[in-house]
Design a protein around this motif. Structure first.
Motif, PDB file in Angstrom:
ATOM      1  N   TRP A   1       0.402  -2.433  -6.278  1.00 49.83           N
ATOM      2  CA  TRP A   1      -0.670  -1.689  -5.598  1.00 49.83           C
ATOM      3  C   TRP A   1      -1.074  -0.463  -6.423  1.00 49.83           C
ATOM      4  O   TRP A   1      -2.259  -0.221  -6.652  1.00 49.83           O
TER       5      TRP A   1
ATOM      6  N   GLN B   1       4.636  -2.587  -4.188  1.00 52.06           N
ATOM      7  CA  GLN B   1       4.170  -1.202  -4.265  1.00 52.06           C
ATOM      8  C   GLN B   1       3.733  -0.856  -5.678  1.00 52.06           C
ATOM      9  O   GLN B   1       2.699  -0.214  -5.881  1.00 52.06           O
TER      10      GLN B   1
ATOM     11  N   GLN C   1       0.835  -1.204   0.000  1.00 51.00           N
ATOM     12  CA  GLN C   1       0.000   0.000   0.000  1.00 51.00           C
ATOM     13  C   GLN C   1       0.871   1.256   0.000  1.00 51.00           C
ATOM     14  O   GLN C   1       1.936   1.288   0.605  1.00 51.00           O
TER      15      GLN C   1
END
Length: 109
Positions: free
Chosen positions: A76, A73, A44
């Protein structure tokens, strides 16, 4: 080299001035006894928020210069973009400004 926390604060201030309400997301893991407690999902972004004018969701991963997002990452951010959010990573306010402009232009041709 600036600290990530300094860049994060500057990016939050910049986005706030551009009409976004921004919030810091605390991520990580804590051990309590034999149990591990995870805060948020792996990958996140550091920051999340909303455009105060439109309600558009935004996610921003902040890095120090020379660093790049992890695979989790990047995944996400990609998932957030596919869901309709403005989502990107940056290592400076200038990069944030450029990314925001490009993504905004894609959504508002």
């Amino acid at each position: 080299t600036p600290r990530e926390s300094d860049i994060l604060k500057a990016v939050m201030d910049y986005l706030g001035a551009q009409g976004f309400s921004m919030f810091r997301r605390n991520t990580g893991v804590m051990q309590t006894g034999k149990r591990f407690i995870r805060f948020s999902q792996p990958g996140q972004a550091d920051l999340w928020g909303l455009d105060r004018r439109t309600g558009q969701h935004i996610e921003v991963e902040v890095k120090r210069p020379g660093q790049k997002p992890t695979a989790a990452q990047a995944a996400w951010l990609g998932a957030m973009r596919r869901a309709g959010a403005i989502a990107f990573w940056c290592d400076s306010v200038e990069m944030c400004r450029r990314e925001l402009f490009v993504l905004w232009m894609e959504k508002n041709p």
